[in-house]
Design a protein around this motif. Structure first.
Motif, PDB file in Angstrom:
ATOM      1  N   VAL A 198      -5.800 -42.697 -46.993  1.00  0.00           N
ATOM      2  CA  VAL A 198      -6.320 -41.432 -46.460  1.00  0.00           C
ATOM      3  C   VAL A 198      -6.619 -41.557 -44.968  1.00  0.00           C
ATOM      4  O   VAL A 198      -6.356 -40.635 -44.179  1.00  0.00           O
ATOM      5  N   SER A 199      -7.180 -42.704 -44.556  1.00  0.00           N
ATOM      6  CA  SER A 199      -7.465 -42.902 -43.121  1.00  0.00           C
ATOM      7  C   SER A 199      -6.180 -42.834 -42.305  1.00  0.00           C
ATOM      8  O   SER A 199      -6.153 -42.283 -41.190  1.00  0.00           O
ATOM      9  N   GLY A 200      -5.095 -43.383 -42.863  1.00  0.00           N
ATOM     10  CA  GLY A 200      -3.811 -43.312 -42.159  1.00  0.00           C
ATOM     11  C   GLY A 200      -3.300 -41.895 -42.070  1.00  0.00           C
ATOM     12  O   GLY A 200      -2.763 -41.463 -41.041  1.00  0.00           O
ATOM     13  N   LEU A 201      -3.468 -41.116 -43.171  1.00  0.00           N
ATOM     14  CA  LEU A 201      -3.042 -39.717 -43.163  1.00  0.00           C
ATOM     15  C   LEU A 201      -3.804 -38.920 -42.109  1.00  0.00           C
ATOM     16  O   LEU A 201      -3.227 -38.153 -41.335  1.00  0.00           O
ATOM     17  N   ARG A 202      -5.129 -39.091 -42.085  1.00  0.00           N
ATOM     18  CA  ARG A 202      -5.953 -38.309 -41.155  1.00  0.00           C
ATOM     19  C   ARG A 202      -5.646 -38.665 -39.696  1.00  0.00           C
ATOM     20  O   ARG A 202      -5.518 -37.789 -38.841  1.00  0.00           O
ATOM     21  N   THR A 203      -5.511 -39.944 -39.432  1.00  0.00           N
ATOM     22  CA  THR A 203      -5.230 -40.368 -38.049  1.00  0.00           C
ATOM     23  C   THR A 203      -3.848 -39.894 -37.606  1.00  0.00           C
ATOM     24  O   THR A 203      -3.673 -39.398 -36.486  1.00  0.00           O
ATOM     25  N   SER A 204      -2.856 -40.029 -38.481  1.00  0.00           N
ATOM     26  CA  SER A 204      -1.505 -39.567 -38.137  1.00  0.00           C
ATOM     27  C   SER A 204      -1.479 -38.057 -37.964  1.00  0.00           C
ATOM     28  O   SER A 204      -0.774 -37.524 -37.096  1.00  0.00           O
ATOM     29  N   ASP A 205      -2.264 -37.354 -38.792  1.00  0.00           N
ATOM     30  CA  ASP A 205      -2.343 -35.900 -38.667  1.00  0.00           C
ATOM     31  C   ASP A 205      -2.941 -35.500 -37.318  1.00  0.00           C
ATOM     32  O   ASP A 205      -2.445 -34.593 -36.643  1.00  0.00           O
ATOM     33  N   ASN A 206      -4.019 -36.173 -36.897  1.00  0.00           N
ATOM     34  CA  ASN A 206      -4.610 -35.903 -35.575  1.00  0.00           C
ATOM     35  C   ASN A 206      -3.612 -36.193 -34.461  1.00  0.00           C
ATOM     36  O   ASN A 206      -3.505 -35.446 -33.481  1.00  0.00           O
ATOM     37  N   ALA A 207      -2.889 -37.297 -34.603  1.00  0.00           N
ATOM     38  CA  ALA A 207      -1.902 -37.667 -33.580  1.00  0.00           C
ATOM     39  C   ALA A 207      -0.774 -36.638 -33.513  1.00  0.00           C
ATOM     40  O   ALA A 207      -0.307 -36.281 -32.426  1.00  0.00           O
ATOM     41  N   LEU A 208      -0.339 -36.139 -34.660  1.00  0.00           N
ATOM     42  CA  LEU A 208       0.699 -35.106 -34.679  1.00  0.00           C
ATOM     43  C   LEU A 208       0.201 -33.821 -34.040  1.00  0.00           C
ATOM     44  O   LEU A 208       0.928 -33.156 -33.290  1.00  0.00           O
ATOM     45  N   ASN A 209      -1.041 -33.442 -34.338  1.00  0.00           N
ATOM     46  CA  ASN A 209      -1.609 -32.225 -33.744  1.00  0.00           C
ATOM     47  C   ASN A 209      -1.719 -32.356 -32.229  1.00  0.00           C
ATOM     48  O   ASN A 209      -1.429 -31.410 -31.487  1.00  0.00           O
ATOM     49  N   THR A 210      -2.135 -33.528 -31.776  1.00  0.00           N
ATOM     50  CA  THR A 210      -2.249 -33.758 -30.332  1.00  0.00           C
ATOM     51  C   THR A 210      -0.878 -33.710 -29.666  1.00  0.00           C
ATOM     52  O   THR A 210      -0.705 -33.130 -28.587  1.00  0.00           O
ATOM     53  N   THR A 211       0.122 -34.307 -30.293  1.00  0.00           N
ATOM     54  CA  THR A 211       1.487 -34.279 -29.749  1.00  0.00           C
ATOM     55  C   THR A 211       2.016 -32.850 -29.701  1.00  0.00           C
ATOM     56  O   THR A 211       2.647 -32.450 -28.709  1.00  0.00           O
ATOM     57  N   ALA A 212       1.754 -32.074 -30.755  1.00  0.00           N
ATOM     58  CA  ALA A 212       2.183 -30.667 -30.772  1.00  0.00           C
ATOM     59  C   ALA A 212       1.489 -29.885 -29.668  1.00  0.00           C
ATOM     60  O   ALA A 212       2.088 -29.014 -29.021  1.00  0.00           O
TER      61      ALA A 212
END
Length: 561
Positions: free
Chosen positions: A11-25
């Protein structure tokens, strides 16, 4: 570690990757947004579970996953500071180069310019009229040609000088615009400071607000020399020309004093001015004495990159404009009040691009008009000495004819010793209306009906003798025609030098801008690469959770029977 605990790692990996994707977008969506700074997600490891601390070998630990720390801006403090300083210096020289370009146009010889040199020394100019008159001074055609060209000369001279004054007025409007920007930017920076403090008082980071504040600092740096610092709360204090502009919750306002004679603005600090008179509404009445020591810029300092005195479009505009309309008297160190003041020209006129040209151009018109009048007066006096009853080149009142006259009488308020020379300025000189209507009054025929060749030679000599200089710092003697050519050449040479400095400054600023863009700029290719990386990381975390889920399902459904 239990399988249930392993789920939290995924879950920590999902949340961090999700934040990183949002920031990239977010970066991608602001690809063309002015002032936007690239953002990146900072990641770190969560705490470890230590199973063994055996000193003879590595500790046995189990990780608890990845942790999202914050979304940070990618900026370089030194690049920001250097860029803002050099962009301000570029704007200073941009103003100087633009002013010289405008003056070159005003003095230009193209069909769109005033063609002043044609009026002076062209084939149909004043010098040509003098030469034609010398061939046969007694014919009405040559007399008419001479007076007509004298009228065209003074008319075009006034157009040139008035165009220089209009350009000063345009720069004066720019001064007001720049001061309005300074105050507006300062107010907005202070408001952003408060907003950033509120947002960052919690767990959030006000990156978009910081982008706007950095953009305002960029723009403020183009107008003048700024320094700034940020405290631990995120509050930025700004100094403009070594005076606090934004500090704490206060914004020090820059105000404008308008000279009642010229309408020229002088920026000053409201907080530093001294007020001693107020109107009925309680508003201070500002005079020139009130703002002494409160001026935003000290324009008497040497312009030097070493001392950072060549920064900002506002200072460049004030220097180019000057503080009044310059005249030929100032080349003799006579101030606008008609008083001699040592080094007046070098201190108050020389460094102003427009005022320097105004003074030199006014001197040309002054020496031509007064010299022609002097030649005519000398001719009348010579005739009177030979015959006291002679009315040669005299009007009905017995006064010598003067081709040029003053539009307004002498100012009795000026000192007597400089009163007359102050009056003979290009804007106050007109053609003699009586001679304009009847050029034949300049008969140039002596009593015995012979031609006045002595006066013709004196007129020609006036145009040919090399006894004039452009300004006190130039020693080369010049004739009327050479004077104007050297004036134009001086402007062209100065313009060439300034354009060279400007080009070098543009290159330096562009280099810093490129280096800064490598840090703060958004690259679509890099962001797409990051998006693929974070998407794969998200997929990997998802796959990890699926594997753990399958293991749990297997244990519960198969081994639990």
């Amino acid at each position: 570690m239990s399988l249930m605990s392993s789920l939290y790692i995924g879950v920590s990996g999902l949340r961090t990757s999700d934040n990183a994707l949002n920031t990239t977008a977010h970066n991608m969506s602001n690809l063309d947004t002015q002032g936007y700074t690239r953002q990146q997600v900072s990641q770190g490891t969560r705490n470890y579970i230590t199973h063994s601390k055996d000193t003879t070998r590595n500790w046995i630990q189990t990780g608890l996953g990845v942790n999202y720390i914050r979304t940070r801006q990618e900026r370089d403090f030194l690049l920001d500071r250097n860029y803002r300083r050099e962009s301000g210096r570029q704007c200073f020289y941009d103003v100087s180069a633009a002013a010289l370009e405008e003056i070159e146009y005003i003095l230009g010889e193209s069909n769109e310019g005033h063609e002043f040199s044609e009026a002076l020394s062209g084939e149909q100019g004043l010098w040509a009229a003098v030469q034609e008159l010398a061939k046969d001074p007694t014919t009405s055609a040559n007399q008419n040609f001479f007076v007509t060209k004298a009228y065209e000369f003074i008319t075009k001279a006034q157009k040139v000088y008035n165009s220089l004054c209009e350009y000063q007025d345009n720069m004066n409007k720019t001064v007001k615009t720049d001061v309005d920007k300074i105050n507006s930017y300062a107010q907005e920076i202070e408001a952003l400071n408060r907003a950033i403090m509120r947002v960052e008082g919690g767990p959030e980071h006000a990156n978009d607000l910081r982008d706007r504040r950095n953009y305002l600092l960029d723009e403020l740096g183009k107008i003048g020399n700024i320094t700034y610092s940020e405290d631990m709360t995120g509050y930025v204090s700004v100094r403009f020309e070594q005076v606090d502009l934004v500090k704490g919750s206060l914004v020090n306002e820059v105000r404008l004093y308008q000279d009642p004679a010229t309408g020229f603005y002088t920026p000053y600090w409201k907080i530093l001015a001294k007020y001693d008179k107020f109107d009925k509404d309680g508003n201070p009445i500002v005079s020139k004495e009130n703002i002494e020591g409160a001026e935003v810029f000290d324009l008497t300092k040497e312009i030097s990159s070493q001392f950072n005195t060549d920064i900002g479009s506002l200072k460049g505009t004030l220097l180019a404009r000057g503080d009044h309309r310059a005249t030929h008297n100032e080349l003799e160190d006579i101030n606008p009040d008609g008083k001699y003041e040592k080094n007046w020209y070098n201190t108050h006129v020389k460094d102003s691009i427009v005022m320097n040209v105004q003074a030199e151009f006014d001197r040309l018109v002054n020496i031509i008009t007064t010299k022609i009048n002097s030649v005519l007066a000398d001719a009348a006096d010579r005739a009177t000495k030979l015959n006291p009853d002679s009315d040669y080149l005299r009007d009905e009142n017995g006064n010598p004819y003067q081709l040029f006259e003053l539009a307004t009488p002498l100012d009795e308020m000026l000192p007597e010793e400089t009163r007359e020379t102050m009056a003979w300025s290009v804007r106050n000189i007109v053609i003699n209306q009586e001679l304009k209507q009847n050029p034949s009054l300049l008969t140039f025929r002596l009593g015995e009906h012979s031609e006045d060749n002595e006066t013709m030679e004196a007129l020609k000599k006036a145009f040919e003798e090399k006894i004039y200089t452009l300004n006190p710092n130039v020693e080369t003697p010049l004739s009327f025609s050479d004077y104007y050519k050297n004036l134009v050449a001086q402007v062209a040479n100065t313009g060439s030098v300034n354009r060279g400095i400007q080009a070098g400054q543009v290159a330096a600023t562009d280099t810093l801008l490129y280096a800064r863009e490598q840090v703060v700029g958004v690259s679509s290719e890099e962001e797409l690469t990051s998006m693929i990386k974070f998407q794969n990381a998200y997929n990997a975390s998802s796959r990890y959770i699926n594997v753990v889920d399958e293991m749990l399902e297997h244990i519960l459904t198969t081994l639990g029977r």
